[in-house]
Design a protein around this motif. Sequence first.
Motif, PDB file in Angstrom:
ATOM      1  N   LEU A   1      35.223  36.221  25.277  1.00  0.00           N
ATOM      2  CA  LEU A   1      35.656  36.423  26.652  1.00  0.00           C
ATOM      3  C   LEU A   1      34.507  37.006  27.470  1.00  0.00           C
ATOM      4  O   LEU A   1      33.599  37.638  26.921  1.00  0.00           O
ATOM      5  CB  LEU A   1      36.855  37.376  26.705  1.00  0.00           C
TER       6      LEU A   1
ATOM      7  N   THR B   1      41.610  41.102  25.897  1.00  0.00           N
ATOM      8  CA  THR B   1      41.623  41.645  27.252  1.00  0.00           C
ATOM      9  C   THR B   1      41.845  43.154  27.258  1.00  0.00           C
ATOM     10  O   THR B   1      41.354  43.849  28.159  1.00  0.00           O
ATOM     11  CB  THR B   1      42.725  40.964  28.082  1.00  0.00           C
TER      12      THR B   1
ATOM     13  N   TYR C   1      40.427  32.934  31.557  1.00  0.00           N
ATOM     14  CA  TYR C   1      41.778  32.976  32.126  1.00  0.00           C
ATOM     15  C   TYR C   1      41.790  33.024  33.648  1.00  0.00           C
ATOM     16  O   TYR C   1      42.670  32.439  34.284  1.00  0.00           O
ATOM     17  CB  TYR C   1      42.531  34.194  31.573  1.00  0.00           C
ATOM     18  N   ASP C   2      40.832  33.721  34.228  1.00  0.00           N
ATOM     19  CA  ASP C   2      40.895  34.017  35.658  1.00  0.00           C
ATOM     20  C   ASP C   2      39.863  33.266  36.487  1.00  0.00           C
ATOM     21  O   ASP C   2      39.585  33.644  37.634  1.00  0.00           O
ATOM     22  CB  ASP C   2      40.717  35.530  35.886  1.00  0.00           C
TER      23      ASP C   2
ATOM     24  N   LYS D   1      36.999  29.474  36.365  1.00  0.00           N
ATOM     25  CA  LYS D   1      36.254  28.502  35.574  1.00  0.00           C
ATOM     26  C   LYS D   1      34.781  28.433  35.951  1.00  0.00           C
ATOM     27  O   LYS D   1      33.999  27.779  35.273  1.00  0.00           O
ATOM     28  CB  LYS D   1      36.882  27.108  35.747  1.00  0.00           C
TER      29      LYS D   1
ATOM     30  N   ARG E   1      43.729  43.884  37.708  1.00  0.00           N
ATOM     31  CA  ARG E   1      43.212  42.637  37.156  1.00  0.00           C
ATOM     32  C   ARG E   1      43.770  41.466  37.955  1.00  0.00           C
ATOM     33  O   ARG E   1      44.935  41.476  38.372  1.00  0.00           O
ATOM     34  CB  ARG E   1      43.607  42.501  35.687  1.00  0.00           C
TER      35      ARG E   1
ATOM     36  N   MET F   1      48.474  30.316  37.168  1.00  0.00           N
ATOM     37  CA  MET F   1      47.486  29.351  36.721  1.00  0.00           C
ATOM     38  C   MET F   1      48.040  27.922  36.732  1.00  0.00           C
ATOM     39  O   MET F   1      47.328  26.981  37.093  1.00  0.00           O
ATOM     40  CB  MET F   1      47.014  29.718  35.313  1.00  0.00           C
ATOM     41  N   GLN F   2      49.280  27.787  36.331  1.00  0.00           N
ATOM     42  CA  GLN F   2      49.855  26.449  36.276  1.00  0.00           C
ATOM     43  C   GLN F   2      49.973  25.844  37.667  1.00  0.00           C
ATOM     44  O   GLN F   2      49.696  24.662  37.882  1.00  0.00           O
ATOM     45  CB  GLN F   2      51.236  26.499  35.616  1.00  0.00           C
TER      46      GLN F   2
END
Length: 708
Positions: free
Chosen positions: A310, A372, A410-411, A413, A438, A443-444
């Motif tokens: 990560l 995380t 996750y947050d 690209k 955070r 995301m979807q």
Amino acid sequence: MKVKMQDQSQIGWVAAGGLLFFLVSQWFRSSSNSDLIISGYPVLTLLGGFAATAACIGIYNQSWLFQTQKLTLRRVLMTTLFLMVGLFELVHIVSFAEEVPSKAMMESNFSLMMTTMGSLICSAGLLFIYTVQEKQVALPRKFFLFSATIGCFLILYILAIQEWSLMPKMLEGQKLGGLFNIMHGVAGLMYVVSTLILYTEWRKSRDFNLPPILCGILCFLLGQGFFVLSETVEDLNLLFGMLSNCMGYFFIQKGLYASVVDTPFLQQQAAEAKMNYIAHHDDVTRLPNRRRLTQQLKVMMDEAVAEEKLVGVLVLNINRFKTINDSLGQQAANRVLHQVGQRLRQSCLPGEEVFGLGRDEFALTMTDFYATDTAVCRTRSILQLFEKPVMVDGNEYHLTLGIGMAIFPYDGKSPEEMIQNADTALHSAKEQGIELNRYAHAMQMKAQERLQLENDLRKALVRNQFYLVYQPQVNLQSGLVVGMEALVRWQHPERGSVSPAEFIPLAEESGLIVPLGEWVLREACAQNKRWQDAGYRKLCVSVNLSMRQFRHSHLLDSINSILKETGLEPAWLELEITESMTFDKDRAFEQLQKIKEIGVHISIDDFGTGYSSLHYLKDLPIDRLKIDRSFVNEIMEDSNNAAIVSTITSMAHHLQLKVTAEGVENEDQILFLRNQHCHEAQGYFFSQPIEAAVFEKKFLRDIDMPVG
């Protein structure tokens, strides 16, 4: 200091070594068998003469091969001088005479006159060169022919007067005449004066280009000593004198090489290092800035993908910093920022790095973790760093921070997305009145929205939803429009106008940028040709190339096909690439060279924001640099940006490239750019990008009228 000591040591060794060689050679000469010397004399003399000739011609060629647009008076005079001396050395060697059939080929009266004239001209020339004031000169290329003609004329003149029996006698039988010794003595005295002048100048300026020249003059002086002590044409001193001159030519060539190659290269390296530091570091905190953060994040994210790790990005902000700035003043507030930056940097763990984002914001990257929760715990420990006050000017200040966090993958690209999302989390934390937050996003939902936009993008080209706008490029001296940049826009039937910053990256990633780029190129060329056919003055249209387009194997065929189809001449098209496209230098050079061969112009867009390497510029076949708007926007407020713009402009002039500044918005920027001799500019000061009909009405119909 170390360089100065080395230069002084070099001069001392040459002087001491020359004196020792002189004394030893005189002892050897007086005690040796002259017959042994005579047998090898012609061969050694011929070799030495050809070496001297080659060295002189080499000095001439070397001086003109490098930096010919930036000449100095001394360099021009030195070049001409050693061309003449080289011609004298050449005639000296080829004019050996076999005056006694039983003996080997030896010096003749004419050959001795040639070497003597060469010594006199060399000594007088060097004395003159280092007494005139140094300055920059601009000479036409005809000077090459002019200097060669002077040298040839002098040689032909000497040859002519030989036929008229006007040549002074340098020989009396096999003995050297007094004229030979006198002339070389005069040359030696001029070398002594030159040595004193040059040594005094070096002691004052400490120019490291001068010691090799000084060593060369010392060798010439040593050679004159040998010539003055010569008695006959079979004297070993003649050979020693020639060898000393050869060594002198070597040092002169070394000194000129340093001045025309080494010094500019070192200056270029220093300029590159300075520009790179300024472009990638925050002026107040001395920390790497946002540009460096983006670059480092890209590397970290690539490594994280390969190693399934990560990557965390923290954006930190000092709470109520405006109050600190207003109460303490800007200078003290800057010292607070510096202290905060240093405290963050000193607390970094392996795999972490701190960046200054400007104003009161910092960023911290962390890697080498797999959960995380680890990142959250580490972030809380960073908050604890500021439980202790910061000391500035002997006063304690208690600070608190707000932190926004984003974790790859996750947050976000991309580096830009990660930074933006961490910054969004920071602002959310401030709104909620908490210290740490955070980034959280559906995301979807974002993926679905992205997929829908990509589908719409695929249909947009077929449904003619794209159109071009044009932004004028204005000559800063005349104020006239001299070109235009074509930019693509998307009018979505439901969303309305979609920002290029939103659909261009998506088109790049999906591969749709290739057909879209071809459409833009075809439409821009066709529109430009229509304007030309309508009788308007011909302008060059600039079109951006994407990374995928540039690497496409059929790019050249596509360009040729579009030019043929639209009828636009290649000279009226300019293609803009970015620095990142030149990372693979060999491939970029091959592609650009093919484009240049068909007559299309090439510029580098957003120069200074990519790799910012000067090394590739001297090789790549490009015509123009476009200074990124991020540097131009604050040139009047930010000395760093002003320095970058000034450096880029100066460098481009030396490389004979045109310079266009982007993002010009006010008169002060125009005045600054004019003072830096920037050629052209574009931006909202002149016009925002506008549709073809508006561009035609506003700029083409009254094209001879100055803009702005």
